[in-house]
Design an enzyme around this catalytic site. Structure first.
Site, mmCIF file in Angstrom:
data_model
loop_
_atom_site.group_PDB
_atom_site.id
_atom_site.type_symbol
_atom_site.label_atom_id
_atom_site.label_comp_id
_atom_site.label_asym_id
_atom_site.label_seq_id
_atom_site.Cartn_x
_atom_site.Cartn_y
_atom_site.Cartn_z
ATOM 1 N N ASP A 183 1.020 -1.251 0.054
ATOM 2 C CA ASP A 183 -0.164 -0.057 -0.063
ATOM 3 C C ASP A 183 0.978 1.211 -0.147
ATOM 4 O O ASP A 183 1.876 1.337 0.680
ATOM 5 C CB ASP A 183 -1.011 0.028 1.215
ATOM 6 C CG ASP A 183 -2.063 1.209 1.037
ATOM 7 O OD1 ASP A 183 -3.160 0.814 1.003
ATOM 8 O OD2 ASP A 183 -1.848 2.432 1.043
ATOM 9 N N HIS A 214 -10.343 -4.995 -3.288
ATOM 10 C CA HIS A 214 -8.836 -5.420 -2.722
ATOM 11 C C HIS A 214 -8.945 -5.673 -1.348
ATOM 12 O O HIS A 214 -9.696 -5.007 -0.563
ATOM 13 C CB HIS A 214 -8.039 -3.928 -2.891
ATOM 14 C CG HIS A 214 -8.556 -2.700 -2.070
ATOM 15 N ND1 HIS A 214 -9.528 -2.056 -2.986
ATOM 16 C CD2 HIS A 214 -8.451 -2.149 -1.168
ATOM 17 C CE1 HIS A 214 -9.960 -1.117 -2.299
ATOM 18 N NE2 HIS A 214 -9.411 -0.986 -1.423
HETATM 19 P P1 DGP Z 1 -9.598 1.587 0.309
HETATM 20 O O1 DGP Z 1 -9.492 2.773 1.191
HETATM 21 O O2 DGP Z 1 -10.034 0.183 1.026
HETATM 22 O O3 DGP Z 1 -10.155 1.794 -0.958
HETATM 23 O O4 DGP Z 1 -7.968 1.367 0.172
HETATM 24 C C1 DGP Z 1 -7.248 1.915 -1.083
HETATM 25 C C2 DGP Z 1 -5.834 1.916 -0.591
HETATM 26 O O5 DGP Z 1 -5.047 1.972 -1.927
HETATM 27 C C3 DGP Z 1 -5.354 2.775 0.273
HETATM 28 O O6 DGP Z 1 -5.001 2.330 1.626
HETATM 29 C C4 DGP Z 1 -4.117 3.534 -0.399
HETATM 30 C C5 DGP Z 1 -4.017 2.630 -1.383
HETATM 31 N N1 DGP Z 1 -3.442 3.310 -2.889
HETATM 32 C C6 DGP Z 1 -4.125 4.344 -3.500
HETATM 33 N N2 DGP Z 1 -3.503 4.614 -4.414
HETATM 34 C C7 DGP Z 1 -2.436 3.667 -4.743
HETATM 35 C C8 DGP Z 1 -1.398 3.624 -5.735
HETATM 36 O O7 DGP Z 1 -1.251 4.196 -6.741
HETATM 37 N N3 DGP Z 1 -0.252 2.550 -5.295
HETATM 38 C C9 DGP Z 1 -0.435 1.538 -4.231
HETATM 39 N N4 DGP Z 1 0.520 0.831 -4.032
HETATM 40 N N5 DGP Z 1 -1.548 1.892 -3.566
HETATM 41 C C10 DGP Z 1 -2.381 2.689 -3.535
#
Ligand code: DGP
Length: 116
Positions: free
Chosen positions: A30, A102
């Site tokens: 994340d 996810h």
């Molecule tokens: P949620 O809040 O459950 O929709 O979680 C989405 C998660 O995705 C959040 O913890 C941050 C992560 N995230 C958002 N954009 C990116 C990205 O571009 N790359 C990665 N690795 N994680 C991301």
């Protein structure tokens, strides 16, 4: 889906620190970690969120759970003396921000219950 962030990570068009992948799932760190270990496990196939899963998605959801166990073991938190939390966020009250299913795997520290 062409405008989906996590579809872009699955396809390799958007960079991410991928820790595991197989024919059904991809796991990556994340970008905004909430714990020493914070990894997202996503299906390769676009599914919107946990509330849209139907009977035809059973195999891929099981594969996500199996991938989470494998990642936890690889990260050294899968043993009985440690442990981890698995979370699906759905909707704005849960701060769900990405519309591609996810599974959050968080660990490496102790958590409160109920969550704050
Ligand atoms: P949620 O809040 O459950 O929709 O979680 C989405 C998660 O995705 C959040 O913890 C941050 C992560 N995230 C958002 N954009 C990116 C990205 O571009 N790359 C990665 N690795 N994680 C991301």
């Amino acid at each position: 889906m062409s405008d989906c962030l996590f579809c872009g990570i699955v396809s390799g068009d958007i960079p991410a620190e991928i820790v595991r992948s197989d024919d059904a799932t991809v796991a990556f760190r994340d970008v905004n970690p909430q714990a020493p270990v914070h990894i997202l496990i996503v299906p390769r196939r676009h599914i919107v969120n946990a509330s849209t899963v139907d009977g035809g998605d059973g195999d891929v959801v099981a594969r996500m759970l199996m991938a989470a166990k494998a990642v936890a073991d690889d990260e050294g938190i899968g043993g009985e003396d440690r442990g981890y939390r698995l979370v699906f966020n759905v909707g704005p009250d849960a701060l769900n921000s990405v519309d591609h299913l996810h599974l959050h795997l968080v660990g490496g520290r102790a958590f409160d219950w109920p969550p704050g």
